[in-house]
Design a protein around this motif. Structure first.
Motif, short mmCIF file in Angstrom:
data_model
loop_
_atom_site.label_atom_id
_atom_site.label_comp_id
_atom_site.label_asym_id
_atom_site.label_seq_id
_atom_site.Cartn_x
_atom_site.Cartn_y
_atom_site.Cartn_z
N ASP A 1 -6.48 -17.54 6.92
CA ASP A 1 -6.92 -17.59 8.31
C ASP A 1 -7.41 -16.25 8.84
OD1 ASP A 1 -4.16 -16.88 8.14
OD2 ASP A 1 -3.94 -17.21 10.29
N ASP A 2 -7.05 -15.15 8.22
CA ASP A 2 -7.51 -13.84 8.66
C ASP A 2 -8.91 -13.57 8.08
OD1 ASP A 2 -7.71 -10.75 7.84
OD2 ASP A 2 -6.58 -10.97 9.71
N PRO A 3 -9.92 -13.45 8.94
CA PRO A 3 -11.30 -13.30 8.45
C PRO A 3 -11.50 -12.10 7.53
CG PRO A 3 -11.29 -13.72 10.81
CD PRO A 3 -9.87 -13.50 10.40
N ALA A 4 -10.90 -10.96 7.87
CA ALA A 4 -11.08 -9.76 7.04
C ALA A 4 -10.44 -9.94 5.67
CB ALA A 4 -10.51 -8.54 7.75
N ALA A 5 -9.25 -10.50 5.63
CA ALA A 5 -8.58 -10.74 4.35
C ALA A 5 -9.33 -11.77 3.53
CB ALA A 5 -7.14 -11.20 4.59
N ARG A 6 -9.82 -12.82 4.19
CA ARG A 6 -10.58 -13.86 3.50
C ARG A 6 -11.84 -13.28 2.85
NH1 ARG A 6 -10.72 -17.26 7.43
NH2 ARG A 6 -12.78 -16.74 8.23
N LEU A 7 -12.55 -12.44 3.58
CA LEU A 7 -13.76 -11.83 3.06
C LEU A 7 -13.46 -10.88 1.90
CD1 LEU A 7 -16.81 -11.40 3.26
CD2 LEU A 7 -16.36 -9.60 4.95
N ALA A 8 -12.45 -10.04 2.08
CA ALA A 8 -12.10 -9.08 1.03
C ALA A 8 -11.65 -9.79 -0.25
CB ALA A 8 -11.01 -8.14 1.53
N LEU A 9 -10.80 -10.79 -0.11
CA LEU A 9 -10.31 -11.52 -1.28
C LEU A 9 -11.43 -12.29 -1.97
CD1 LEU A 9 -6.93 -12.83 0.15
CD2 LEU A 9 -7.20 -11.22 -1.75
N VAL B 1 -6.12 -23.08 -6.43
CA VAL B 1 -6.07 -22.96 -4.98
C VAL B 1 -5.16 -21.76 -4.67
CG1 VAL B 1 -5.37 -24.02 -2.79
CG2 VAL B 1 -6.37 -25.43 -4.62
N VAL B 2 -5.70 -20.82 -3.91
CA VAL B 2 -4.94 -19.65 -3.44
C VAL B 2 -4.82 -19.82 -1.94
CG1 VAL B 2 -4.86 -17.15 -3.24
CG2 VAL B 2 -5.85 -18.20 -5.29
N SER B 3 -3.59 -19.98 -1.46
CA SER B 3 -3.41 -20.29 -0.04
C SER B 3 -2.42 -19.35 0.62
CB SER B 3 -2.93 -21.73 0.12
OG SER B 3 -2.78 -22.04 1.50
N ASP B 4 -2.80 -18.94 1.81
CA ASP B 4 -1.88 -18.26 2.72
C ASP B 4 -0.76 -19.25 3.03
OD1 ASP B 4 -0.64 -16.93 4.85
OD2 ASP B 4 -2.50 -16.54 5.92
N MET B 5 0.45 -18.78 3.15
CA MET B 5 1.55 -19.68 3.46
C MET B 5 1.65 -19.97 4.96
SD MET B 5 2.66 -20.62 0.63
CE MET B 5 4.08 -21.51 1.16
N ARG B 6 1.21 -19.03 5.77
CA ARG B 6 1.29 -19.20 7.23
C ARG B 6 -0.12 -19.40 7.78
NH1 ARG B 6 5.53 -14.57 9.20
NH2 ARG B 6 7.16 -15.10 7.72
N LEU B 7 -0.48 -20.64 7.97
CA LEU B 7 -1.77 -21.00 8.53
C LEU B 7 -1.56 -21.51 9.95
CD1 LEU B 7 -3.10 -22.86 5.38
CD2 LEU B 7 -3.91 -20.65 6.25
N PRO B 8 -2.60 -21.51 10.77
CA PRO B 8 -2.41 -21.90 12.17
C PRO B 8 -2.05 -23.37 12.38
CG PRO B 8 -4.73 -21.42 11.73
CD PRO B 8 -3.95 -21.05 10.51
N ASP B 9 -2.45 -24.26 11.48
CA ASP B 9 -2.20 -25.68 11.70
C ASP B 9 -1.19 -26.28 10.72
OD1 ASP B 9 -3.99 -25.35 9.64
OD2 ASP B 9 -5.34 -26.94 10.25
N LEU B 10 -1.30 -25.96 9.46
CA LEU B 10 -0.39 -26.44 8.42
C LEU B 10 0.05 -25.24 7.60
CD1 LEU B 10 -2.61 -29.37 7.06
CD2 LEU B 10 -0.67 -29.60 8.61
N ASP B 11 1.16 -25.34 6.92
CA ASP B 11 1.50 -24.23 6.04
C ASP B 11 0.91 -24.51 4.65
OD1 ASP B 11 3.39 -25.62 4.33
OD2 ASP B 11 4.94 -25.31 5.82
N GLY B 12 0.89 -23.49 3.82
CA GLY B 12 0.28 -23.59 2.51
C GLY B 12 0.87 -24.68 1.64
N ILE B 13 2.16 -24.92 1.76
CA ILE B 13 2.81 -25.98 0.96
C ILE B 13 2.29 -27.35 1.39
CG2 ILE B 13 5.03 -27.09 0.43
CD1 ILE B 13 4.63 -24.36 -0.92
N GLU B 14 2.12 -27.56 2.68
CA GLU B 14 1.58 -28.84 3.16
C GLU B 14 0.16 -29.07 2.64
OE1 GLU B 14 3.58 -29.70 7.45
OE2 GLU B 14 2.35 -27.87 7.30
N VAL B 15 -0.61 -28.02 2.59
CA VAL B 15 -1.98 -28.13 2.06
C VAL B 15 -1.93 -28.57 0.61
CG1 VAL B 15 -4.05 -26.84 1.43
CG2 VAL B 15 -2.99 -26.48 3.68
N LEU B 16 -1.07 -27.96 -0.18
CA LEU B 16 -1.01 -28.26 -1.61
C LEU B 16 -0.43 -29.64 -1.89
CD1 LEU B 16 0.09 -24.77 -2.95
CD2 LEU B 16 -2.20 -25.79 -2.98
N GLN B 17 0.44 -30.13 -1.02
CA GLN B 17 0.99 -31.46 -1.23
C GLN B 17 -0.06 -32.51 -1.01
OE1 GLN B 17 4.34 -31.33 1.47
NE2 GLN B 17 5.73 -30.76 -0.17
#
Length: 65
Positions: free
Chosen positions: A9-17, A49-65
């Motif tokens: 969710d962080d634009p700078a981190a998303r771009l850098a990664l 899939v590389v996911s942040d665990m703390r997202l604004p709507d769902l957490d990373g585990i919910e996304v992967l499930q």
């Protein structure tokens, strides 16, 4: 080359990664929140899939499930 879904969710981190992963040959698609990630997962197949665990709507585990 592997296709990666990067969920951050962080634009700078998303771009850098994503730039770092692309610079070593990966194909990268990004999502800025959990629902966007789920939509991408329903449309495409990813090797990783590389996911942040703390997202604004769902957490990373919910996304992967």
């Amino acid at each position: 080359s592997a296709t990666i879904l990067l969920v951050e969710d962080d634009p700078a981190a998303r771009l850098a990664l994503s730039r770092t992963l692309e610079s070593v040959g990966y194909l990268v698609q990004t999502a800025s929140d959990g629902m966007s990630a789920i939509a991408a997962l329903s449309r495409c197949t990813f090797d990783v899939v590389v996911s942040d665990m703390r997202l604004p709507d769902l957490d990373g585990i919910e996304v992967l499930q």
